[in-house]
Enzyme design. Structure first.
Site, PDB file in Angstrom:
ATOM      1  N   TYR A 163      -1.185  -1.222  12.280  1.00 38.46           N
ATOM      2  CA  TYR A 163      -0.154  -0.283  11.807  1.00 38.46           C
ATOM      3  C   TYR A 163      -0.703   0.585  10.683  1.00 38.46           C
ATOM      4  O   TYR A 163      -0.641   1.817  10.744  1.00 38.46           O
ATOM      5  CB  TYR A 163       1.056  -1.090  11.334  1.00 38.46           C
ATOM      6  CG  TYR A 163       2.250  -0.254  10.953  1.00 38.46           C
ATOM      7  CD1 TYR A 163       3.011   0.387  11.928  1.00 38.46           C
ATOM      8  CD2 TYR A 163       2.632  -0.111   9.626  1.00 38.46           C
ATOM      9  CE1 TYR A 163       4.113   1.149  11.584  1.00 38.46           C
ATOM     10  CE2 TYR A 163       3.738   0.646   9.268  1.00 38.46           C
ATOM     11  CZ  TYR A 163       4.479   1.273  10.250  1.00 38.46           C
ATOM     12  OH  TYR A 163       5.573   2.033   9.902  1.00 38.46           O
ATOM     13  N   ARG A 204      12.885  -7.638  10.048  1.00 37.11           N
ATOM     14  CA  ARG A 204      12.760  -7.074   8.702  1.00 37.11           C
ATOM     15  C   ARG A 204      13.550  -7.926   7.724  1.00 37.11           C
ATOM     16  O   ARG A 204      14.518  -8.590   8.093  1.00 37.11           O
ATOM     17  CB  ARG A 204      13.307  -5.630   8.635  1.00 37.11           C
ATOM     18  CG  ARG A 204      12.716  -4.634   9.601  1.00 37.11           C
ATOM     19  CD  ARG A 204      11.233  -4.535   9.555  1.00 37.11           C
ATOM     20  NE  ARG A 204      10.679  -4.038   8.323  1.00 37.11           N
ATOM     21  CZ  ARG A 204      10.272  -2.784   8.091  1.00 37.11           C
ATOM     22  NH1 ARG A 204      10.402  -1.875   9.034  1.00 37.11           N
ATOM     23  NH2 ARG A 204       9.720  -2.443   6.958  1.00 37.11           N
TER      24      ARG A 204
HETATM   25  N1  UDP Z   1      10.295 -11.355   4.206  1.00 40.09           N
HETATM   26  C1  UDP Z   1      10.950 -12.516   3.827  1.00 40.09           C
HETATM   27  N2  UDP Z   1      11.765 -13.093   4.732  1.00 40.09           N
HETATM   28  C2  UDP Z   1      12.017 -12.571   5.968  1.00 40.09           C
HETATM   29  C3  UDP Z   1      11.369 -11.373   6.336  1.00 40.09           C
HETATM   30  C4  UDP Z   1      10.502 -10.803   5.441  1.00 40.09           C
HETATM   31  O1  UDP Z   1      10.766 -13.018   2.711  1.00 40.09           O
HETATM   32  O2  UDP Z   1      12.814 -13.171   6.713  1.00 40.09           O
HETATM   33  C5  UDP Z   1       9.407 -10.682   3.226  1.00 40.09           C
HETATM   34  C6  UDP Z   1       8.054 -10.240   3.752  1.00 40.09           C
HETATM   35  O3  UDP Z   1       7.118 -11.288   3.654  1.00 40.09           O
HETATM   36  C7  UDP Z   1       7.748  -9.095   2.822  1.00 40.09           C
HETATM   37  C8  UDP Z   1       9.125  -8.485   2.513  1.00 40.09           C
HETATM   38  O4  UDP Z   1      10.063  -9.514   2.813  1.00 40.09           O
HETATM   39  O5  UDP Z   1       7.180  -9.551   1.629  1.00 40.09           O
HETATM   40  C9  UDP Z   1       9.450  -7.250   3.327  1.00 40.09           C
HETATM   41  O6  UDP Z   1       9.248  -7.548   4.677  1.00 40.09           O
HETATM   42  P1  UDP Z   1       9.596  -6.529   5.843  1.00 40.09           P
HETATM   43  O7  UDP Z   1       9.091  -7.141   7.106  1.00 40.09           O
HETATM   44  O8  UDP Z   1      11.021  -6.148   5.800  1.00 40.09           O
HETATM   45  O9  UDP Z   1       8.788  -5.209   5.490  1.00 40.09           O
HETATM   46  P2  UDP Z   1       7.289  -4.900   4.998  1.00 40.09           P
HETATM   47  O10 UDP Z   1       6.552  -6.179   4.741  1.00 40.09           O
HETATM   48  O11 UDP Z   1       6.678  -4.131   6.108  1.00 40.09           O
HETATM   49  O12 UDP Z   1       7.510  -4.142   3.761  1.00 40.09           O
END
Ligand code: UDP
Length: 339
Positions: A163, A204
């Site tokens: 990505y 997410r």
């Molecule tokens: N995350 C979490 N629990 C979940 C899903 C995601 O703690 O059920 C955490 C993930 O590890 C990250 C943050 O939340 O640190 C945001 O994750 P997301 O997948 O929404 O977006 P991205 O990592 O792409 O910013």
């Protein structure tokens, strides 16, 4: 090559100010909100989506609109559109880590080959074209506030690379077409965005926590929950995208809400709002998960006159209400809404 779109009557009549806008990824969470906004402002929208992570449910209401066309198409295949095209938004790519990692080569190619196909279309149509890039171009940032001048810290061979590196390469393609082909290109670096119409199964953090709390399941915090994110409400993001497209700015612009929260703070906020007594469970932190993320939006503010207007507190209320209705889970003190 497919040639699938007839020229609508009002395009031939050429109403003043009217544009024909292609939205690739228009059936996704953000894309469908953008399509709705463009239709509401009088444009004709050609929505292209392969429905890998997007859904016709997101555009069900728009489908009946005379200025809206939906075409199921993967931008990895070249595409042709007959008649005029004024603007192209490239929002086509899975954005949730579990979803983009499920088919990493396809994700990578979507950013690169898919962007090339849309850039080629833009050249043929002399259309303005905007890339939805990402805060992931900064990787796991070493600085607490990320301006566009920060070059990032990305692992080229980790699970997020398909990505992150795909989007970085797409930025390069857009920049090259802008510099050397005279194309009107725009690059939005989108930070975490949330709101109604997120897919409950997307994985997410906002959708996971809200769905878990509403179902009375434990909230899954990855790592110790000290990592931060900055969450932008969907209508603010759409406004930023539209303003960027209308601007003359070819260099990347950060779009996001600078309000920064740890994942533990987010979990507790969601619990409090849903009134759920379910516990928090800790799961392993995914590899290369960024420790911090916060947009410097000085340029967006100066160039676009843009800043987010919906704070997390308010945006979460709207999001939780939408999920509660969708899942048929009444919120405490409020009956379930029947659609
Ligand atoms: N995350 C979490 N629990 C979940 C899903 C995601 O703690 O059920 C955490 C993930 O590890 C990250 C943050 O939340 O640190 C945001 O994750 P997301 O997948 O929404 O977006 P991205 O990592 O792409 O910013």
């Amino acid at each position: 090559m497919r040639d699938f779109v007839e020229e609508p009557g009002h395009v031939r009549r050429g109403l003043p100010g009217h544009k024909v806008v292609v939205v690739a990824g228009g059936a996704g969470f953000l894309g469908s909100a953008l399509c709705a906004r463009l239709i509401a402002s009088g444009q004709t929208v050609i929505c292209i989506d392969n429905l890998l992570t997007g859904s016709t449910e997101n555009i069900a209401r728009l489908m009946r609109h005379p200025r809206f066309r939906f075409v199921e198409h993967d931008i990895l295949q070249p595409l042709a559109i007959s008649g005029r095209v004024d603007e192209i938004y490239n929002l086509a790519c899975p954005a949730s880590p579990p979803r983009y990692q499920a088919n990493p080569i396809h994700t990578f190619r979507t950013s690169i080959d898919g962007s090339l196909n849309l850039l080629t279309l833009a050249v043929r149509k002399s259309a303005r074209i905007l890339l939805s890039s990402t805060s992931e171009v900064y990787g796991d940032p070493e600085i607490p506030l990320q301006p566009e001048s920060y070059r990032g810290s990305v692992n080229t061979v980790g699970p997020r690379a398909c990505y992150d590196e795909g989007k970085r390469a797409a930025e390069t393609l857009f920049w090259e077409f802008g510099e050397h082909r005279g194309l009107e290109t725009r690059i939005a670096r989108i930070f975490n965005t949330y709101g109604p119409q997120m897919n409950p199964e997307d994985g997410r953090v906002v959708s996971n926590f809200v769905v878990q709390a509403l179902r009375g399941e434990p909230l899954t915090v990855y790592g110790d929950g000290s990592q931060t994110r900055s969450f932008c409400y969907v209508s603010d993001m759409v406004e930023g995208l539209v303003r960027l497209m209308a601007s003359e700015e070819k260099m990347p612009v950060n779009l996001g809400n600078p309000g920064e929260f740890t994942m533990l703070e987010l979990a507790e906020l969601v619990q409090a709002k849903v009134g759920s007594r379910t516990p928090i469970t800790f799961r392993p932190l995914p590899q290369d998960d960024p420790r911090q993320r916060r947009p410097d939006i000085t340029r967006a503010n100066r160039i676009l006159g843009w800043a987010p207007t919906v704070p997390l507190d308010q945006g979460l209320n709207l999001t939780i209400s939408w999920f509660a209705q969708k899942l048929g889970k009444p919120l405490p003190g409020r009956p379930a809404l029947v659609s």
